[in-house]
Design an enzyme around this catalytic site. Structure first.
Site, short mmCIF file in Angstrom:
data_model
loop_
_atom_site.label_atom_id
_atom_site.label_comp_id
_atom_site.label_asym_id
_atom_site.label_seq_id
_atom_site.Cartn_x
_atom_site.Cartn_y
_atom_site.Cartn_z
N PHE A 305 42.50 36.21 70.69
CA PHE A 305 43.48 36.68 71.51
C PHE A 305 42.75 37.87 70.48
CE2 PHE A 305 45.08 41.01 70.95
CZ PHE A 305 45.45 41.76 72.41
N GLU A 306 41.26 39.09 71.86
CA GLU A 306 40.70 39.71 71.04
C GLU A 306 40.12 40.32 72.36
OE1 GLU A 306 36.56 39.13 68.91
OE2 GLU A 306 36.19 38.59 71.23
#
Length: 421
Positions: A305-306
């Site tokens: 998750f970025e």
């Protein structure tokens, strides 16, 4: 004639025959009118539309903005409605220049369609941001057909440039093979002997944002093929980034295998000495080093998750940073991951206020899970995760507490004090 039975008009006979049915129909008609009056009554109309639920008696007031953030001061987008379902963007309504990015193989399809469904249901079905899919091979017709049917924005498919997915000319092939054999002799190191994994890490570190399909965008959300989003995201994440000048955001933070990066920190220190102008004076060194930069503690933001600014990666500072690391050969001779590379870069090159901890979303990537501890947040965002399965605040392997300490942010009151052994 008087003895004959008097004949009824046909209309009267029809009424008598279907009298019961007509009565039921009229009653149903009245009921429909009543319901329409109730739901369209001005006294009952909600200022945010009929999709907003009223709080149950004795329950929580969902009009309160309870979405917890890791930073003590932040500005939520003023045009979004935290208390209900976010406003559906109308045709022509201006959105952020933002996109989802997924690096996928054709064999990832069945896992990926579930991931897309999670993201669309929990967020994107209200905003319709585009989605870019990248692969080092051509996507199959089935892949394109299934994924494009699920994405509410535009779906785009691109092939990675060959020069971005191969061993570069400056790598010593004999030295590389010896290093691969060394890593293969250590089975506890994930992907230690894998060349394709090294291609992936190098591509995510220095090339994904250079793909031509991303030229029109300023912000991105990296979506891996096997994630789960447990909670409704009731505000526009990309607008939040822009309005609050956030350039990097994460959910999970863990500790890297030191065996995979034996010379990474030394290379970073050499870069810092040669390019001191790129090191931010208000950086987040405390998160990645426990001794003022002497050594690297392994803490990094898990990049499955970025979210963040594509322009940060396009900047001169990060370009110099990546090129310096790349020329050292560490992506191949060792097994440098994109997560520590991105994390060290963000921690040193950005102002610490530009890094953001996105809590309250509910997220899972094998084998770790983040779930809001506060029941109010889980109820408001309709989370379906179990906070008892969230170990990110307790285990020494995770760096969540270290991040809070580095930024001098108080822990959420629901999180008891904990001192690792």
């Amino acid at each position: 004639m008087s003895g004959k039975k008097k004949l009824m008009p046909k209309s009267a006979m029809f009424v008598r025959k279907y009298e019961k049915t007509l009565r039921l129909g009229f009653a149903s008609f009245l009921m429909v009118l009543t319901l329409l009056f109730i739901f369209h009554s001005p006294q009952e109309a909600s200022s945010v539309g009929p999709s907003v639920r009223k709080a149950p008696r004795g329950g929580i007031d969902i009009s309160r903005p309870m979405i917890r953030n890791g930073d003590p001061k932040y500005k939520l987008p003023t045009t979004d409605r935290l208390q209900g379902i976010a406003e559906h963007p109308k045709d022509g309504k201006k959105k952020e220049k933002a996109v989802y990015i997924t690096l996928a193989r054709n064999r990832d399809l069945m896992s990926l369609v579930q991931t897309i469904r999670h993201v669309e249901d929990r967020f994107n079905n209200r905003y319709h941001y585009d989605w870019v899919f990248l692969n080092d091979e051509d996507f199959t017709e089935e892949f394109v057909r299934l994924t494009s049917a699920l994405v509410s924005g535009r779906a785009k498919y691109g092939k990675i440039a060959q020069e971005h997915w191969r061993v570069p000319e400056f790598i010593d092939k004999q030295k590389l093979e010896k290093q691969l054999e060394l890593f293969r002799s250590k089975p506890k190191i994930p992907y230690g002997g894998s060349i394709p994994y090294r291609h992936m890490c190098r591509f995510q570190s220095g090339f994904f944002y250079r793909h031509e399909l991303l030229d029109e965008y300023d912000y991105y959300w990296r979506v891996d093929t096997d994630i789960t989003v447990f909670c409704d995201i009731q505000y526009d994440i990309f607008k939040f980034l822009r309005e609050n000048n956030k350039k990097y955001g994460f959910i999970l933070s863990v500790t890297e295998y030191q065996e995979t990066i034996p010379t990474l920190w030394q290379t970073v220190k050499e870069f810092s000495e040669k390019f001191p102008q790129h090191i931010n004076k208000n950086n987040l060194m405390k998160f990645i080093s426990d001794n003022g930069g002497l050594t690297y503690n392994g803490c990094h933001f898990w990049t499955n998750f970025e979210v963040g600014s594509l322009n940060f990666w396009r900047s001169e500072a990060y370009t110099d940073f990546f090129n310096y690391l790349d020329q050292s050969g560490g992506f191949f001779y060792e097994r440098w991951g994109d997560a520590p590379v991105h994390s060290i870069a963000a921690s040193l090159l950005l102002d610490q206020s530009e890094i953001h901890f996105f809590d309250g979303l509910g997220f899972h990537h094998p084998n770790f899970l983040s779930c809001p501890y506060e029941e109010e947040i889980r109820l408001q965002n309709q989370c379906i995760c179990n906070p008892k399965e969230d170990h990110t605040w307790w285990t020494y392997y995770f760096c969540t507490r270290k991040y809070f300490n580095a930024k001098d942010i108080p822990l959420p009151k629901e999180i008891p004090d904990y001192t690792p052994h």
